[in-house]
Write a protein that holds these residues in place. Structure first.
Motif, short mmCIF file in Angstrom:
data_model
loop_
_atom_site.label_atom_id
_atom_site.label_comp_id
_atom_site.label_asym_id
_atom_site.label_seq_id
_atom_site.Cartn_x
_atom_site.Cartn_y
_atom_site.Cartn_z
N ASP A 275 45.40 64.64 -87.36
CA ASP A 275 45.01 63.01 -87.60
C ASP A 275 44.19 62.44 -87.04
OD1 ASP A 275 45.51 60.75 -88.94
OD2 ASP A 275 48.04 61.59 -88.77
N MET A 276 43.57 61.68 -87.52
CA MET A 276 42.16 61.16 -86.93
C MET A 276 43.12 60.17 -86.49
SD MET A 276 40.64 64.34 -85.89
CE MET A 276 39.28 63.32 -85.13
N VAL A 277 44.40 59.77 -87.23
CA VAL A 277 44.37 58.39 -88.33
C VAL A 277 45.67 58.02 -87.22
CG1 VAL A 277 44.96 56.19 -89.63
CG2 VAL A 277 42.76 57.82 -90.21
N SER B 54 39.77 52.53 -80.12
CA SER B 54 40.50 51.91 -78.63
C SER B 54 40.60 50.83 -78.63
CB SER B 54 40.56 53.36 -78.57
OG SER B 54 39.32 53.64 -77.48
N ASP B 55 39.11 49.91 -78.40
CA ASP B 55 38.43 48.92 -77.63
C ASP B 55 39.60 48.03 -79.01
OD1 ASP B 55 37.15 49.99 -76.05
OD2 ASP B 55 35.55 49.59 -78.00
N LEU B 56 39.93 47.70 -80.21
CA LEU B 56 40.51 46.74 -80.47
C LEU B 56 42.23 46.94 -80.63
CD1 LEU B 56 39.40 47.93 -84.43
CD2 LEU B 56 38.82 46.23 -83.11
N HIS B 57 42.44 48.19 -80.17
CA HIS B 57 44.01 48.00 -79.70
C HIS B 57 44.13 47.61 -78.11
CE1 HIS B 57 45.12 51.28 -82.44
NE2 HIS B 57 44.41 51.23 -82.50
N ILE B 58 43.23 47.41 -77.33
CA ILE B 58 43.43 46.68 -75.72
C ILE B 58 43.64 45.16 -76.54
CG2 ILE B 58 41.53 46.31 -73.93
CD1 ILE B 58 43.48 49.05 -73.59
N MET B 59 42.26 45.20 -77.77
CA MET B 59 42.35 43.45 -77.44
C MET B 59 43.74 42.91 -78.16
SD MET B 59 38.49 43.39 -79.67
CE MET B 59 37.07 44.39 -79.01
N LEU C 273 45.52 56.61 -82.75
CA LEU C 273 46.37 55.62 -82.02
C LEU C 273 46.73 54.93 -82.97
CD1 LEU C 273 43.25 54.91 -79.45
CD2 LEU C 273 45.22 56.83 -78.76
N GLY C 274 46.74 55.29 -83.87
CA GLY C 274 47.52 54.17 -84.39
C GLY C 274 48.75 53.85 -84.60
N GLY C 275 49.71 54.95 -83.38
CA GLY C 275 50.81 53.91 -83.60
C GLY C 275 52.12 54.60 -84.45
N GLY C 276 51.68 55.35 -85.55
CA GLY C 276 53.20 56.38 -86.17
C GLY C 276 53.59 57.07 -85.36
N ALA C 277 54.54 57.82 -86.34
CA ALA C 277 55.76 58.33 -85.75
C ALA C 277 55.74 59.69 -86.52
CB ALA C 277 57.06 58.14 -85.56
N LEU C 278 55.30 60.69 -85.91
CA LEU C 278 56.30 62.08 -86.61
C LEU C 278 57.05 62.07 -87.37
CD1 LEU C 278 54.02 64.43 -87.77
CD2 LEU C 278 55.06 65.34 -85.76
N PRO C 279 57.66 62.71 -88.62
CA PRO C 279 58.46 62.78 -88.74
C PRO C 279 59.24 64.06 -88.52
CG PRO C 279 57.18 63.06 -91.01
CD PRO C 279 56.25 62.67 -89.68
#
Length: 347
Positions: free
Chosen positions: A246-248, A40-45, A272-278
């Motif tokens: 789903d940890m990704v 999550s730090d990487l997402h903030i960066m 926190l990959g930001g994907g969308a569940l179908p």
């Protein structure tokens, strides 16, 4: 002191010299023993602006997985003494709303559940951390802060995600953990420690992480893809797993999770990959509950620490001095950290 700070959006953080904070009334200064480097730090960066609802202002010290030793108590603080080993609960809430009063500060109604390195407060990628209230500190006892720091997020988040589904995991049940990194490794151990699930399945794209998952308690370790879906369906008599974590959180993993879940089961999105569940009439399966839990409660962190003391869970850690913090994050970005990179400013 030195602190690893985000100074400008979408620019690499900098290791800077800043003043050591002075604890005010009710506050505690903690000497950092370990600070976990989290995705999550990487997402903030990488974010172009602060995440919605986040009051973070730059410059800002990263790091929300923190443990260390009490350095100094502010006026009025009782129950702790200098040099006490402590772990820092991360999602700092207001302490007054209905959720906070139940210990669920991760869902604070005033802050939206964002704090402790994610909501305008400096985090622990520094030599010292100012904790705003002593209630956020939990004694570590004999646990080493340099090993225990990731329990505050990787451990707590996984515990919270598993605990809400334990009633589904009776004898003969199956649980699938997609993503066998730091969070997934903790989830596998917590499933083994707390549930009666007959089969725990780890799914990942990296064979070395799958090997680690097997050592930590997974019954099956499957390479991500259609064959993994087929195998889960075969072992569950075509019904699917009672719980899929789903940890990704990317599009491919969420599609796979929807295919692996069963009717009346749980599909839990942790990554926190930001994907969308179908989502349509047939996906996920009928009456399969979907949830995206955030972190965990303060009482749950006490439970996680108890499990660690009993040696029922352990985080695989790789230590880095503060001078190598940027390297640690790069290795994390490249998928080269087996468990958790922990920054150790005092080593």
């Amino acid at each position: 002191m030195r602190a690893f700070q985000l100074v400008e959006w979408q620019k690499p953080p900098q290791l800077r010299e800043v003043l050591v904070p002075e604890p005010g009334p009710g506050q505690v200064l903690v000497k950092i023993g370990g600070a976990g480097a989290c995705h999550s730090d990487l997402h903030i960066m990488q974010a172009p602006v602060p995440p919605p609802g986040n009051g973070m202002r730059l410059p800002f010290t990263l790091g929300h997985e923190n443990a260390g030793w009490v350095e100094k108590l502010g006026p009025g603080v009782t129950g702790f003494a200098p040099d006490d080993p402590v772990i820092v609960y991360g999602p700092w809430g207001c302490g007054l709303c209905a959720n906070c009063r139940r210990g669920r500060e991760n869902y604070c109604q005033k802050t939206g559940g964002r704090g402790g390195g994610l909501g305008g407060h400096d985090g622990g990628m520094a030599e010292y951390l100012l904790v705003p209230a002593s209630r956020f500190l939990i004694p570590l006892g004999t646990l080493d802060p340099r090993e225990a720091a990731p329990l505050t997020d990787a451990g707590l988040t996984s515990y919270h995600a598993v605990k809400r589904s334990l009633h589904l995991l009776g004898p003969g049940s199956a649980a699938v953990v997609i993503g066998a990194g730091g969070l997934g490794q903790m989830a596998i151990q917590i499933l083994r420690a707390l549930s009666a699930a007959t089969t725990i399945v780890a799914v990942d794209t990296a064979t070395d992480k799958l090997d680690t998952a097997k050592r930590l308690g997974a019954d099956e370790a499957l390479l991500s893809g259609d064959q993994a879906v087929t195998r889960v369906k075969d072992m569950t008599h075509q019904q699917g797993a009672q719980l899929v974590l789903d940890m990704v959180g990317l599009d491919p993993t969420l599609r796979m999770a929807a295919q692996m879940a069963r009717a009346l089961g749980h599909l839990t999105i942790v990554g926190l990959g930001g994907g969308a569940l179908p989502v349509n009439f047939s996906s996920p399966p009928h009456e399969c509950s979907v949830a995206a839990p955030y972190w965990g409660s303060l009482p749950e962190l006490i439970d996680v620490i108890a499990l660690a003391r009993q040696r029922k869970v352990r985080m695989l850690v790789e230590h880095f001095p503060l001078a190598r913090v940027a390297e640690a994050y790069q290795l994390l970005q490249d998928g080269k950290i087996q468990g958790r990179a922990v920054i150790t400013p005092q080593m």
